[in-house]
Enzyme design. Structure first.
Site, short mmCIF file in Angstrom:
data_model
loop_
_atom_site.label_atom_id
_atom_site.label_comp_id
_atom_site.label_asym_id
_atom_site.label_seq_id
_atom_site.Cartn_x
_atom_site.Cartn_y
_atom_site.Cartn_z
N HIS A 112 -3.44 -5.51 1.17
CA HIS A 112 -2.81 -5.71 2.48
C HIS A 112 -2.85 -7.17 2.93
CE1 HIS A 112 -2.46 -1.51 3.98
NE2 HIS A 112 -3.43 -1.28 3.13
N GLU A 158 -1.37 -8.54 5.37
CA GLU A 158 -1.38 -8.63 6.84
C GLU A 158 -2.78 -8.42 7.41
OE1 GLU A 158 -0.51 -6.04 5.14
OE2 GLU A 158 -1.11 -4.20 6.17
N CYS A 187 0.83 -1.21 0.00
CA CYS A 187 0.00 0.00 0.00
C CYS A 187 0.87 1.26 0.00
CB CYS A 187 -0.97 -0.06 1.17
SG CYS A 187 -2.32 1.12 1.00
#
Lengths: 230, 81
Positions: free
Chosen positions: A203, A205, A86
């Site tokens: 993302h 994560e 990002c």
């Protein structure tokens, strides 16, 4: 595996990334403050998401001129692996480590939702090489400037060199908004010419636990760790 | 010396903000407005007297930080007192 997560003023996905890597490797990544010139030898450096320096001037522009970038460039020139997620992708582009540009989302909206990514046929790299070409991963995005822009020549070059790593893909034939930002050719992530640096808008994560709504991010990061440690 | 730098998007680069402004202008009755491009202005104060040196410095600043030359053009103007 020795890893590190870079932190700038305004980074906000650093902790999530640390949690994700610790969950996979059992080791806590070191935190690297943006003012550091000297960073130890690491197997993986992650530039996490966030709004570094308040997105002032252009997203990632000020972060890309921070002292730590010189160290990251040295790490890359030694053949080191770097993942930018990002805002981390925006920083890699602003630092001219990856080519092209990330401009405002086509519909002018900050988009925060799950996307489906397709693994592309690309050069050997430590991020996707263990996954199947055409494999789909459900990973969320959350950004305002994720619209990947490349000139025709650059796009041709990226294709020829096999550097387009991930694309947003439709789940159904009639699906219209599968691409969250209007990026050229639905590009979600690209690689450096040696394949060791990946910049991606989604993302991973944020998809490492069933409570997140999915674990494809964990699958992606686990594969990445396995490829690096061999 | 005061320097005004105008940064604009290159032709062919999508300007969704400009597009949104254009639609809004059309809705307000300005039907003849066929295109809108947005940009930004950066105003600098440089403690230097030589115009050539100021221009040189400003250009370097644009190339190194102020402008993303992949998608943006810039124009440097020195403001004379």
């Amino acid at each position: 595996m020795r890893s590190g997560v870079v932190i700038f003023p305004g980074s906000n996905c650093d902790r999530d990334m640390i949690v994700a890597i610790r969950k996979i490797t059992g080791k806590t990544p070191i935190k690297i403050w943006h003012k550091e010139y000297d960073i130890p030898n690491l197997d993986l450096i992650v530039i996490p998401g966030g709004f570094t320096f308040g997105d002032y001037l252009r997203c990632g522009a000020l972060a890309a001129r921070s002292p730590v970038i010189t160290s990251i460039k040295n790490h890359i020139s030694r053949g080191g692996t770097v993942l930018g997620v990002c805002n981390g992708f925006q920083i890699l582009i602003e630092a001219k480590i990856l080519p092209g540009s990330l401009i405002r989302n086509k519909k002018l909206l900050f988009t925060c939702r799950e996307t489906t990514l397709e693994v592309q046929s690309c050069i050997e790299n430590p991020f996707l090489s263990g996954l199947k070409i055409g494999e789909c991963l459900k990973i969320p995005v959350a950004h305002n400037e994720g619209n990947y822009f490349a000139s025709k020549d650059l796009l041709k070059q990226l294709k020829e060199e096999g550097r387009i790593a991930l694309k947003y893909i439709k789940q159904k034939d009639n699906e219209k908004n599968y691409n969250p930002n209007g990026s050229t050719e639905d590009i979600a992530g690209i690689l450096s010419n040696n394949g060791k640096v990946l910049g991606m808008m989604p993302h991973p994560e944020r998809a490492i636990n069933y409570l997140h709504g999915g674990t494809d991010g964990l699958k992606f990061l686990t594969n990445c760790v396995e490829q690096i440690i061999g | 010396m005061k320097v005004i730098i105008n940064v604009s998007l290159k032709d062919g680069v999508l300007d969704p903000e400009g597009q949104a402004i254009k639609f809004s202008l059309n809705n307000l009755g300005f039907e003849h407005c066929s295109d809108v491009r947005t940009g930004k202005q950066i105003i600098l104060n440089l403690d230097q007297n030589s115009e050539t040196e100021v221009l040189k410095q400003a250009k370097k600043m644009c190339e190194e930080l102020l402008v993303n030359t992949v998608i943006e053009n810039y124009e440097i103007n020195i403001l004379k007192d």
